[in-house]
Design a protein around this motif. Sequence first.
Motif, PDB file in Angstrom:
ATOM      1  N   SER A   1     -50.697  55.377 -49.000  1.00 13.69           N
ATOM      2  CA  SER A   1     -50.414  54.659 -47.757  1.00 13.69           C
ATOM      3  C   SER A   1     -49.179  53.772 -47.924  1.00 13.69           C
ATOM      4  CB  SER A   1     -51.624  53.823 -47.351  1.00 13.69           C
ATOM      5  OG  SER A   1     -51.962  52.905 -48.384  1.00 13.69           O
TER       6      SER A   1
ATOM      7  N   TYR B   1     -46.612  50.802 -48.438  1.00 10.31           N
ATOM      8  CA  TYR B   1     -46.631  49.486 -49.077  1.00 10.31           C
ATOM      9  C   TYR B   1     -45.236  49.174 -49.620  1.00 10.31           C
ATOM     10  CZ  TYR B   1     -46.395  51.030 -53.979  1.00 10.31           C
ATOM     11  OH  TYR B   1     -45.975  51.553 -55.175  1.00 10.31           O
TER      12      TYR B   1
ATOM     13  N   HIS C   1     -45.459  56.469 -45.602  1.00 10.60           N
ATOM     14  CA  HIS C   1     -46.496  57.405 -46.040  1.00 10.60           C
ATOM     15  C   HIS C   1     -45.911  58.383 -47.056  1.00 10.60           C
ATOM     16  CE1 HIS C   1     -49.180  56.155 -42.802  1.00 10.60           C
ATOM     17  NE2 HIS C   1     -48.191  56.317 -41.943  1.00 10.60           N
TER      18      HIS C   1
ATOM     19  N   THR D   1     -55.938  59.072 -40.607  1.00 14.08           N
ATOM     20  CA  THR D   1     -57.059  58.132 -40.639  1.00 14.08           C
ATOM     21  C   THR D   1     -56.572  56.730 -40.993  1.00 14.08           C
ATOM     22  OG1 THR D   1     -58.551  59.938 -41.289  1.00 14.08           O
ATOM     23  CG2 THR D   1     -59.343  57.686 -41.645  1.00 14.08           C
ATOM     24  N   TRP D   2     -55.626  56.633 -41.917  1.00 10.38           N
ATOM     25  CA  TRP D   2     -55.068  55.318 -42.273  1.00 10.38           C
ATOM     26  C   TRP D   2     -54.354  54.700 -41.070  1.00 10.38           C
ATOM     27  CZ3 TRP D   2     -50.731  52.373 -42.417  1.00 10.38           C
ATOM     28  CH2 TRP D   2     -50.766  51.227 -43.226  1.00 10.38           C
ATOM     29  N   ASN D   3     -53.604  55.515 -40.340  1.00  9.87           N
ATOM     30  CA  ASN D   3     -52.912  55.004 -39.161  1.00  9.87           C
ATOM     31  C   ASN D   3     -53.887  54.431 -38.132  1.00  9.87           C
ATOM     32  OD1 ASN D   3     -50.260  55.412 -39.903  1.00  9.87           O
ATOM     33  ND2 ASN D   3     -50.026  57.347 -38.799  1.00  9.87           N
ATOM     34  N   GLU D   4     -55.034  55.080 -38.019  1.00  8.41           N
ATOM     35  CA  GLU D   4     -56.013  54.661 -37.013  1.00  8.41           C
ATOM     36  C   GLU D   4     -56.875  53.479 -37.461  1.00  8.41           C
ATOM     37  OE1 GLU D   4     -57.009  58.804 -34.649  1.00  8.41           O
ATOM     38  OE2 GLU D   4     -58.144  58.347 -36.469  1.00  8.41           O
ATOM     39  N   HIS D   5     -57.233  53.458 -38.753  1.00  7.09           N
ATOM     40  CA  HIS D   5     -58.253  52.511 -39.220  1.00  7.09           C
ATOM     41  C   HIS D   5     -57.821  51.639 -40.391  1.00  7.09           C
ATOM     42  CE1 HIS D   5     -61.155  54.681 -36.692  1.00  7.09           C
ATOM     43  NE2 HIS D   5     -60.673  55.799 -37.201  1.00  7.09           N
ATOM     44  N   LYS D   6     -56.628  51.895 -40.940  1.00  2.00           N
ATOM     45  CA  LYS D   6     -56.180  51.193 -42.153  1.00  2.00           C
ATOM     46  C   LYS D   6     -57.258  51.316 -43.246  1.00  2.00           C
ATOM     47  CE  LYS D   6     -52.317  49.907 -40.243  1.00  2.00           C
ATOM     48  NZ  LYS D   6     -52.420  50.673 -38.990  1.00  2.00           N
ATOM     49  N   GLN D   7     -57.580  50.216 -43.933  1.00  2.00           N
ATOM     50  CA  GLN D   7     -58.546  50.292 -45.038  1.00  2.00           C
ATOM     51  C   GLN D   7     -60.003  50.234 -44.579  1.00  2.00           C
ATOM     52  OE1 GLN D   7     -55.921  48.175 -45.084  1.00  2.00           O
ATOM     53  NE2 GLN D   7     -54.672  48.730 -46.845  1.00  2.00           N
ATOM     54  N   LYS D   8     -60.244  50.211 -43.278  1.00  2.00           N
ATOM     55  CA  LYS D   8     -61.617  50.041 -42.779  1.00  2.00           C
ATOM     56  C   LYS D   8     -62.451  51.321 -42.888  1.00  2.00           C
ATOM     57  CE  LYS D   8     -60.263  46.382 -39.567  1.00  2.00           C
ATOM     58  NZ  LYS D   8     -60.128  45.993 -38.138  1.00  2.00           N
TER      59      LYS D   8
END
Length: 209
Positions: free
Chosen positions: A45, A47, A52, A78-85
């Motif tokens: 992800s 940083y 990406h 999925t990271w774009n939508e929810h990040k680390q959640k």
Amino acid sequence: MDKVKVLEKYLPAEAAPLIARWIDYFKCEFKISRNRNSKFGDYRSPYSGKGHRISVNYDLNPYAFLVTTVHEFAHLHTWNEHKQKAKPHGTEWKNNFKKMMQPFFEKEIFPADVKKAIVNYLDNPAASSCSDLNLYRSLRKYDPPKTSEAILTVEKIPLKALFKLKDGRVFRKDEKLRKRFKCTEVATKRIYLFSPVAEVELIEGATAA
């Protein structure tokens, strides 16, 4: 060189234009990587100013390369939508993987047995990731013939036997821990976990205590 032309060397030609569009759309750094025994692909992800990043092993057969690529793009989405959640291979990732695989199903790119294995994997909540053995064994049927009879998988060599990787490192096969085998690197005594279907070269007649 044009991205589509490069991708056509590694995955089914009909799939290359869509993967190229994903790379552009998600502004993703896509790398074709050296062989990694521990994994087929990887997603990182954003940083420290980097975006990406996805890498996929260069030596996968075209169907395995495509499945791995979609697997990693589903992580990105999925990271774009929810990040680390969201869990790495949780419901959100499975839904995205299924959705992103659909265009390739519609194009009938996969052989029937591989498609069935993908569908079974996605319908099986107990399978934690694309290390699902049924799926990988289906994909392996489409690997080119091996030139060396000495190439085996970890699950097929005896306990305590010594084996080596392509990079020359030597390991001892130890006990199975859930879905992976605990193996000890002989030179460093460090412990590694190997997939049962990781390809290794048996060192004939050698075992270690």
